[in-house]
Write a protein that holds these residues in place. Structure first.
Motif, PDB file in Angstrom:
ATOM      1  N   PRO A   1      -1.533  11.669 -13.212  1.00 30.59           N
ATOM      2  CA  PRO A   1      -0.664  11.259 -14.332  1.00 30.59           C
ATOM      3  C   PRO A   1       0.291  10.126 -13.939  1.00 30.59           C
ATOM      4  CG  PRO A   1      -0.780  13.643 -14.184  1.00 30.59           C
ATOM      5  CD  PRO A   1      -1.441  13.118 -12.948  1.00 30.59           C
ATOM      6  N   LEU A   2       0.900  10.243 -12.748  1.00 31.02           N
ATOM      7  CA  LEU A   2       1.828   9.204 -12.318  1.00 31.02           C
ATOM      8  C   LEU A   2       1.093   7.895 -12.050  1.00 31.02           C
ATOM      9  CD1 LEU A   2       4.660   8.310 -11.586  1.00 31.02           C
ATOM     10  CD2 LEU A   2       4.303   9.234  -9.276  1.00 31.02           C
ATOM     11  N   ALA A   3      -0.098   7.992 -11.462  1.00 33.01           N
ATOM     12  CA  ALA A   3      -0.884   6.784 -11.205  1.00 33.01           C
ATOM     13  C   ALA A   3      -1.181   6.057 -12.510  1.00 33.01           C
ATOM     14  CB  ALA A   3      -2.181   7.136 -10.487  1.00 33.01           C
ATOM     15  N   GLY A   4      -1.523   6.812 -13.550  1.00 42.18           N
ATOM     16  CA  GLY A   4      -1.794   6.200 -14.847  1.00 42.18           C
ATOM     17  C   GLY A   4      -0.557   5.523 -15.431  1.00 42.18           C
TER      18      GLY A   4
ATOM     19  N   GLU B   1      -3.785  -5.773 -11.289  1.00 35.70           N
ATOM     20  CA  GLU B   1      -4.433  -5.122 -10.150  1.00 35.70           C
ATOM     21  C   GLU B   1      -3.438  -4.336  -9.296  1.00 35.70           C
ATOM     22  OE1 GLU B   1      -7.669  -5.209  -9.971  1.00 35.70           O
ATOM     23  OE2 GLU B   1      -7.758  -6.560 -11.709  1.00 35.70           O
ATOM     24  N   LEU B   2      -2.366  -3.871  -9.888  1.00 41.48           N
ATOM     25  CA  LEU B   2      -1.332  -3.163  -9.140  1.00 41.48           C
ATOM     26  C   LEU B   2      -1.874  -1.877  -8.533  1.00 41.48           C
ATOM     27  CD1 LEU B   2       1.715  -3.028  -8.419  1.00 41.48           C
ATOM     28  CD2 LEU B   2       2.021  -1.682 -10.510  1.00 41.48           C
ATOM     29  N   ASP B   3      -1.648  -1.714  -7.227  1.00 42.74           N
ATOM     30  CA  ASP B   3      -2.050  -0.487  -6.545  1.00 42.74           C
ATOM     31  C   ASP B   3      -1.038   0.613  -6.877  1.00 42.74           C
ATOM     32  OD1 ASP B   3      -3.511   1.059  -4.429  1.00 42.74           O
ATOM     33  OD2 ASP B   3      -1.503   1.047  -3.542  1.00 42.74           O
ATOM     34  N   PRO B   4      -1.476   1.725  -7.471  1.00 40.12           N
ATOM     35  CA  PRO B   4      -0.536   2.775  -7.852  1.00 40.12           C
ATOM     36  C   PRO B   4       0.242   3.339  -6.665  1.00 40.12           C
ATOM     37  CG  PRO B   4      -2.635   3.105  -8.956  1.00 40.12           C
ATOM     38  CD  PRO B   4      -2.849   2.023  -7.935  1.00 40.12           C
ATOM     39  N   GLY B   5      -0.399   3.392  -5.498  1.00 44.60           N
ATOM     40  CA  GLY B   5       0.297   3.892  -4.315  1.00 44.60           C
ATOM     41  C   GLY B   5       1.448   2.985  -3.918  1.00 44.60           C
TER      42      GLY B   5
ATOM     43  N   ALA C   1       2.985   0.902  -5.916  1.00 44.72           N
ATOM     44  CA  ALA C   1       3.985   0.964  -6.980  1.00 44.72           C
ATOM     45  C   ALA C   1       4.854   2.210  -6.836  1.00 44.72           C
ATOM     46  CB  ALA C   1       3.299   0.945  -8.341  1.00 44.72           C
ATOM     47  N   ALA C   2       4.231   3.345  -6.509  1.00 42.02           N
ATOM     48  CA  ALA C   2       4.993   4.580  -6.328  1.00 42.02           C
ATOM     49  C   ALA C   2       5.969   4.443  -5.168  1.00 42.02           C
ATOM     50  CB  ALA C   2       4.042   5.753  -6.085  1.00 42.02           C
TER      51      ALA C   2
ATOM     52  N   THR D   1       0.849  -1.193   0.000  1.00 46.64           N
ATOM     53  CA  THR D   1       0.000   0.000   0.000  1.00 46.64           C
ATOM     54  C   THR D   1       0.886   1.245   0.000  1.00 46.64           C
ATOM     55  OG1 THR D   1      -0.110   0.094   2.432  1.00 46.64           O
ATOM     56  CG2 THR D   1      -1.849  -1.136   1.284  1.00 46.64           C
ATOM     57  N   GLY D   2       0.264   2.375  -0.258  1.00 43.55           N
ATOM     58  CA  GLY D   2       0.988   3.634  -0.222  1.00 43.55           C
ATOM     59  C   GLY D   2       0.060   4.776  -0.573  1.00 43.55           C
ATOM     60  N   PRO D   3       0.466   6.017  -0.262  1.00 45.63           N
ATOM     61  CA  PRO D   3      -0.352   7.181  -0.603  1.00 45.63           C
ATOM     62  C   PRO D   3      -0.588   7.257  -2.109  1.00 45.63           C
ATOM     63  CG  PRO D   3       1.458   7.773   0.872  1.00 45.63           C
ATOM     64  CD  PRO D   3       1.723   6.379   0.399  1.00 45.63           C
ATOM     65  N   ALA D   4      -1.772   7.692  -2.478  1.00 47.99           N
ATOM     66  CA  ALA D   4      -2.098   7.780  -3.904  1.00 47.99           C
ATOM     67  C   ALA D   4      -1.224   8.845  -4.566  1.00 47.99           C
ATOM     68  CB  ALA D   4      -3.568   8.128  -4.080  1.00 47.99           C
ATOM     69  N   PRO D   5      -0.561   8.501  -5.671  1.00 46.72           N
ATOM     70  CA  PRO D   5       0.236   9.499  -6.399  1.00 46.72           C
ATOM     71  C   PRO D   5      -0.659  10.386  -7.252  1.00 46.72           C
ATOM     72  CG  PRO D   5       0.345   7.395  -7.520  1.00 46.72           C
ATOM     73  CD  PRO D   5      -0.474   7.171  -6.273  1.00 46.72           C
TER      74      PRO D   5
END
Length: 211
Positions: A145-148, A161-165, A167-168, A138-142
């Motif tokens: 644009p970065l999330a995409g 199903e990768l969580d963008p947070g 991944a960031a 888990t992590g804070p939502a980026p």
């Protein structure tokens, strides 16, 4: 009888491949990727240059296998370190500082004209990042644009199903650990009179605050 002969040939081939890589790694440790020479390896092993090309098509093919081996070893070290962020970061640093010539091979352009984005290398590198993603779930939502971008990166690598947070956080952790380790193995901290162990502890503590 033919089966026995095949077994002997296979064992001899495996032994030769390992000996070639062992000599190549010594060359890398002594002079970096530019020192890698198929002819010099052949001379050290007591065989002809053309004979060595039966095992590797050329220097780039050997270099690619050394890089894939290094990524595989690093991924195994991280996976064996345990489930915690600190354990994983410590394993990353320990692997890099123990064999800096292999670490540099992963994250610096080895040679002019060499394709560092070959699919075999990308797949091997992803195995390392997969371990990191297994720890940072888990992590804070980026930003959008970065999330995409991270979502698309995950999709291309089989993480639908990768969580963008998460991944960031994984990319940022890798970026920070890479910066710290690279400065350490190049002697920058030593020249400043700074304790690399203390800097490592401070970096892990700072990153851990985001959990």
């Amino acid at each position: 009888m033919a089966s026995a002969a095949g077994g002997i040939r296979d064992r001899f081939r495996a032994q030769m491949l390992q000996e070639i890589k062992d000599v190549a790694l010594r060359q890398l440790a002594e002079g970096g990727p530019a020192a890698l020479s198929v002819n010099a390896i052949a001379k050290e092993l007591g065989v002809s240059g053309p004979a060595l090309y039966r095992y590797y098509a050329g220097r780039d093919a050997l270099l690619t296998e050394l890089i894939v081996d290094a990524y595989t070893d690093l991924a195994a070290e991280l996976e064996a370190a345990g489930p915690g962020l600190r354990e994983m970061a410590a394993a990353y640093r320990a692997w890099a500082t123990a064999q800096p010539h292999r670490y540099r091979l992963l994250f610096a352009a080895p040679l002019p004209g060499y394709d560092a984005h070959d699919e075999h290398l990308v797949k091997a590198a992803q195995a390392v990042m997969d371990v990191v993603l297994g720890v940072l779930t888990t992590g804070p939502a980026p930003s959008r644009p970065l999330a995409g971008q991270l979502t698309e990166w995950g999709r291309r690598r089989g993480h639908e199903e990768l969580d963008p947070g998460a991944a960031a956080r994984a990319v940022l952790l890798w970026s920070r650990m890479h910066g710290l380790v690279s400065l350490e193995i190049e002697g920058n901290f030593a020249s400043m009179g700074l304790d690399a162990d203390e800097l490592f502890e401070a970096e892990v503590a700072t990153f851990g605050q985001a959990e």
